[in-house]
Design a protein around this motif. Structure first.
Motif, PDB file in Angstrom:
ATOM      1  N   ALA A   1     -11.848  18.634 -28.411  1.00  0.00           N
ATOM      2  CA  ALA A   1     -10.720  18.764 -27.496  1.00  0.00           C
ATOM      3  C   ALA A   1     -10.791  20.049 -26.672  1.00  0.00           C
ATOM      4  N   PRO A   2     -11.287  21.185 -27.208  1.00  0.00           N
ATOM      5  CA  PRO A   2     -11.424  22.369 -26.354  1.00  0.00           C
ATOM      6  C   PRO A   2     -12.358  22.125 -25.165  1.00  0.00           C
ATOM      7  N   ASN A   3     -13.427  21.364 -25.385  1.00  0.00           N
ATOM      8  CA  ASN A   3     -14.331  20.981 -24.300  1.00  0.00           C
ATOM      9  C   ASN A   3     -13.547  20.253 -23.210  1.00  0.00           C
TER      10      ASN A   3
ATOM     11  N   ASN B   1     -23.446  21.825 -22.887  1.00  0.00           N
ATOM     12  CA  ASN B   1     -23.760  20.418 -23.130  1.00  0.00           C
ATOM     13  C   ASN B   1     -22.828  19.523 -22.319  1.00  0.00           C
ATOM     14  N   VAL B   2     -22.883  18.209 -22.545  1.00  0.00           N
ATOM     15  CA  VAL B   2     -22.124  17.279 -21.731  1.00  0.00           C
ATOM     16  C   VAL B   2     -20.627  17.554 -21.842  1.00  0.00           C
ATOM     17  N   ALA B   3     -19.921  17.388 -20.753  1.00  0.00           N
ATOM     18  CA  ALA B   3     -18.473  17.576 -20.740  1.00  0.00           C
ATOM     19  C   ALA B   3     -17.783  16.363 -21.356  1.00  0.00           C
ATOM     20  N   ALA B   4     -16.786  16.609 -22.190  1.00  0.00           N
ATOM     21  CA  ALA B   4     -16.030  15.517 -22.803  1.00  0.00           C
ATOM     22  C   ALA B   4     -15.388  14.638 -21.735  1.00  0.00           C
TER      23      ALA B   4
ATOM     24  N   LEU C   1     -11.109  12.518 -30.785  1.00  0.00           N
ATOM     25  CA  LEU C   1     -11.120  13.943 -30.470  1.00  0.00           C
ATOM     26  C   LEU C   1     -11.002  14.765 -31.751  1.00  0.00           C
ATOM     27  N   SER C   2     -11.589  15.959 -31.725  1.00  0.00           N
ATOM     28  CA  SER C   2     -11.428  16.949 -32.787  1.00  0.00           C
ATOM     29  C   SER C   2     -10.980  18.252 -32.149  1.00  0.00           C
TER      30      SER C   2
ATOM     31  N   PRO D   1      -6.678  24.494 -33.093  1.00  0.00           N
ATOM     32  CA  PRO D   1      -5.827  23.395 -33.573  1.00  0.00           C
ATOM     33  C   PRO D   1      -4.907  22.813 -32.505  1.00  0.00           C
ATOM     34  N   ALA D   2      -4.306  23.649 -31.679  1.00  0.00           N
ATOM     35  CA  ALA D   2      -3.378  23.158 -30.660  1.00  0.00           C
ATOM     36  C   ALA D   2      -4.060  22.286 -29.618  1.00  0.00           C
ATOM     37  N   ALA D   3      -5.394  22.356 -29.554  1.00  0.00           N
ATOM     38  CA  ALA D   3      -6.125  21.571 -28.552  1.00  0.00           C
ATOM     39  C   ALA D   3      -6.098  20.079 -28.846  1.00  0.00           C
TER      40      ALA D   3
END
Length: 381
Positions: free
Chosen positions: A277-279, A289-292, A304-305, A310-312
C-alpha cells in the motif's frame, strides 16, 4: 451474555455492493443486516460513514520497528508487541499476520544478525492466549534463504504453533528486489548501519551463502510450510521463470512482484498478487520496481499489504476504490481476498454469522479517517 450492538445509517460495504443500512452485532458475530437510513432508538447513528469489514494484514514489518526503534536498540518485547497491537487497531486492522524472520547469520563481524523467531513467536502467542491483545494475531514466518541457520530455526516450529504463512525470501543482491546493487547498498547500510568500506566483502559473503545453501534452504522451507499447514508465499518474483518455480512449490500468494511480467505470470498461474500500500499511496516503489498503480490499472493486483506503514492499508484500499470506481472491490483487497488465501472463512466480509470485525470510517477529501473499530464485537479503537 453481552448486550447487542446496533449500527445504523451507514454505508455498508458488502462483498459486491454498498448499501445504506445497519447491522446488529450479537455475541461477537454479525446477526443481522438491515437497509434504510432510519436510526432505531437503541442504535448508534453512523451518520452516513462507511462501515467495512475489519482490515486483514498479511505482511507487515511494523513489529520490527517497535522491537528495534533504533539500530542496535532492543526494546522490551512485550511492551513492543502491545504498542504494535494498539497501533494496528487504531488504523482499522483487526487481523494481522506478524512477520518474523527465520534464518540468521551467526558468523563473527558486522555481517552478524541473530536468531529471534522462536522467542518472538512465543511472546506473541503467550500474550494472545492471555487476552492482552486487542486484535487477532497470527504468525507469518519469513524464511530467509540467504542465511546460515534457516533449517534449524524452522525445525523449532510445528503444527501446534498454527503458523499461517511461510514466505520464501531471497535477498541475495543482484536479483529480485535488489537487482540494482547500489540500491541494495543504500538499503543495507542505512538499515543496519553497515560500514560501506566493507560492503564488497559483504556482497561476496552473501553470494557464497546462496551458492552453498540456497537450494537446500528453499526446499526445506517449502517442506516446513507443508508440515505446518501454512499458506506458502513467494517474495519479489521478477521473471516468469521465478513464478514458474513458485507455482511448482505450491505458492498461492506472490508478495510484491517487481515487474509486470511477473504479475502477469502470477495471474496465469492462479497465484494472488500482493502489493504494498505505501507503493500505491506514494505513487511508486522506493526500490525502483513496478508501481502498484500500474498493476491495479491492468487488474493484476489482488491484495494490499501495509508493509511498513500500518495506516497505508486503508489509504491504499481507498485509492483503489476511487481508481476502480468500486468501493466493494477496493475494500476486498484488504479484507475478503486476504481472508480467502489464508483460509480464514469466518471473517473478511459483512454477512450474518461472520465475526463482527468491523471498521467505521469517513473520507476527509481523499483521506480515510478511522472513526471506530470493533474486533469480534468489542470496540478496540
Amino acid at each position: 451474555m453481552t448486550q447487542d450492538i446496533i449500527l445504523a445509517n451507514a454505508q455498508i460495504i458488502l462483498a459486491d455492493e454498498v448499501i445504506r443500512g445497519g447491522l446488529v452485532l450479537c455475541e461477537g458475530q454479525i446477526a443481522e443486516i438491515f437497509q434504510g437510513s432510519s436510526v432505531p432508538k437503541e442504535a448508534m447513528d453512523c451518520e452516513g460513514d462507511f462501515v467495512s469489514p475489519g482490515l486483514i494484514e498479511l505482511h507487515t514489518d511494523n513489529l520490527e520497528r517497535h522491537i528495534t526503534p533504533r539500530p542496535k536498540v532492543d526494546w522490551p518485547h512485550r511492551a513492543a508487541i502491545m504498542a504494535h497491537d494498539r497501533e494496528l487497531a487504531a488504523t482499522g486492522i483487526t487481523t494481522v499476520f506478524d512477520a518474523i524472520r527465520v534464518g540468521s547469520i551467526i558468523s563473527d563481524g558486522n555481517k552478524r544478525y541473530g536468531k529471534y523467531a522462536r522467542q518472538m513467536a512465543d511472546e506473541i502467542l503467550q500474550m494472545r492466549d492471555a487476552g492482552a491483545l486487542k486484535i487477532s494475531h497470527h504468525i507469518h514466518l519469513r524464511a530467509e534463504i540467504c542465511s546460515e541457520t534457516l533449517l534449524d530455526e524452522m525445525d523449532e516450529f510445528g503444527d501446534k504453533d498454527r503458523v499461517g504463512i511461510v514466505s520464501l525470501m531471497d535477498h541475495t543482491p543482484g536479483q529480485r528486489q535488489f537487482r540494482d546493487i547500489q540500491k541494495f547498498e543504500d538499503y543495507v547500510c542505512g538499515k543496519h548501519n553497515l560500514d560501506r568500506a566493507g560492503f564488497a566483502e559483504y556482497i561476496a559473503f552473501l553470494y557464497g551463502l546462496q551458492e552453498r545453501l540456497g537450494a537446500a534452504h528453499e526446499a526445506g522451507a517449502v517442506a516446513a510450510a507443508k508440515r505446518y499447514g501454512a499458506t506458502l508465499a513467494s517474495h519479489d518474483d521478477t521473471t516468469a521463470e521465478h513464478v514458474a518455480t513458485s507455482a511448482a512449490h505450491g505458492v498461492t500468494i506472490a508478495e510484491f512482484p517487481t515487474t509486470v511480467e511477473a504479475a502477469e505470470a502470477c495471474h496465469d498461474a492462479g497465484i494472488a498478487t500482493i502489493m504494498g500500500a505505501p507503493n500505491l499511496v506514494r505513487g511508486g516503489s522506493h526500490s525502483g520496481n513496478v508501481a502498484a498503480k500500474d498493476l491495479a490499472q491492468i487488474d493484476r493486483l489482488d491484495i494490499l499489504s501495509s508493509d511498513y506503514v500500518p495506516a497505508a492499508l486503508l489509504m491504499g484500499a481507498a485509492h483503489l476504490a476511487q481508481l476502480w470506481g468500486n468501493w466493494a472491490k477496493g475494500i476486498a483487497t484488504v479484507t475478503a481476498n486476504a481472508a480467502r488465501y489464508v483460509h480464514l472463512e469466518d471473517r473478511g466480509v459483512i454477512a450474518p454469522g461472520k465475526r463482527a470485525d468491523l471498521l467505521r470510517f469517513s473520507m476527509l477529501h481523499d483521506v480515510p479517517a478511522v472513526r471506530q473499530v470493533w474486533a469480534a464485537g468489542r470496540q478496540v479503537a
